[in-house]
Enzyme design. Structure first.
Site, PDB file in Angstrom:
ATOM      1  N   CYS A   3       0.799  -1.157  -0.107  1.00 57.73           N
ATOM      2  CA  CYS A   3       0.035  -0.051  -0.105  1.00 57.73           C
ATOM      3  C   CYS A   3       0.949   1.292   0.054  1.00 57.73           C
ATOM      4  CB  CYS A   3      -0.951  -0.037   1.152  1.00 57.73           C
ATOM      5  SG  CYS A   3      -0.047   0.144   2.720  1.00 57.73           S
ATOM      6  N   ASP A  23       2.406   2.708   2.559  1.00 55.65           N
ATOM      7  CA  ASP A  23       2.291   3.322   3.673  1.00 55.65           C
ATOM      8  C   ASP A  23       3.691   3.111   4.592  1.00 55.65           C
ATOM      9  OD1 ASP A  23       0.041   4.131   2.834  1.00 55.65           O
ATOM     10  OD2 ASP A  23      -1.264   3.166   4.390  1.00 55.65           O
ATOM     11  N   CYS A  44      -2.683   5.605   5.525  1.00 57.03           N
ATOM     12  CA  CYS A  44      -4.079   5.845   5.628  1.00 57.03           C
ATOM     13  C   CYS A  44      -4.352   6.159   6.944  1.00 57.03           C
ATOM     14  CB  CYS A  44      -4.694   4.379   4.941  1.00 57.03           C
ATOM     15  SG  CYS A  44      -4.456   3.071   6.399  1.00 57.03           S
ATOM     16  N   CYS A  99      -2.915  -2.476   8.524  1.00 56.25           N
ATOM     17  CA  CYS A  99      -2.400  -1.345   9.107  1.00 56.25           C
ATOM     18  C   CYS A  99      -2.031  -1.411  10.447  1.00 56.25           C
ATOM     19  CB  CYS A  99      -3.401  -0.483   9.004  1.00 56.25           C
ATOM     20  SG  CYS A  99      -4.539  -0.496   7.347  1.00 56.25           S
TER      21      CYS A  99
HETATM   22 FE1  FES Z   1      -1.580   0.367   4.309  1.00 51.94          FE
HETATM   23 FE2  FES Z   1      -3.529   1.143   5.643  1.00 51.94          FE
HETATM   24  S1  FES Z   1      -3.576   0.929   3.754  1.00 51.94           S
HETATM   25  S2  FES Z   1      -1.209   0.771   6.359  1.00 51.94           S
END
Ligand code: FES
Length: 155
Positions: free
Chosen positions: A33, A35, A59, A103
């Site tokens: 993702c 992040d 996110c 996450c």
């Molecule tokens: Fe990847 Fe939340 S979508 S940490």
């Protein structure tokens, strides 16, 4: 979709920021993702976490889990902080939607990475702490759908 607690911690994150000269800093990313989460810990001579802060480029659930994770480890010993798993963080937030569970894993790994950094700087070993990953998908079996690399498997 999100619990009130998740929304609260997303909109009013606790402990956001950095700690200068932190005892331990851990950064973990999620290549899927994109992040990234960084956690800073200030740990006293007795091994108690005085302060925890975070910086998260990610996110809303990642912000909420880092916020809750830093709240949970504050005032705990290094050993107790190891019990702050992604499950504990999710429970404290009254749950996360299934697609957002990863996450909270980022939060757990970032805490472990910060504790690892602390242990390395102080030349100590923390019982039960394994070397953290830089990316939470590191070493996973799945994730080969992109097929960018040749497998190179032989007989
Ligand atoms: Fe990847 Fe939340 S979508 S940490």
């Amino acid at each position: 979709m999100y619990s009130e607690k998740v929304m609260d911690h997303f909109q009013n994150p606790r402990n956001m920021g950095e700690i200068e000269n932190a005892s331990g800093v851990g950064t973990v990313g999620n290549a899927k993702c994109g992040d990234i989460m960084r956690i800073f810990l200030d740990i006293d001579e007795g091994g108690v976490i005085r302060e925890a802060k975070f910086k998260t480029f990610g996110c809303g659930a990642a912000v909420a889990t880092s916020s809750m994770a830093t709240e949970l480890v504050r005032g705990k010993t290094v050993q107790e902080a190891l019990q702050v798993t992604n499950k504990a963080v999710m429970e404290a937030l009254d749950g996360l939607p299934p697609v957002k569970v990863h996450c909270s894993l980022l939060a757990e790994e970032a805490i472990h990475a910060a504790l690892w950094d602390y242990a390395e700087k102080h030349g100590i070993a923390i019982e039960g702490l394994e070397k953290p990953k830089n990316d939470i998908h590191e070493g996973e079996e799945e994730g080969e759908e992109e097929g960018e690399e040749e497998g190179g498997e032989e007989g």
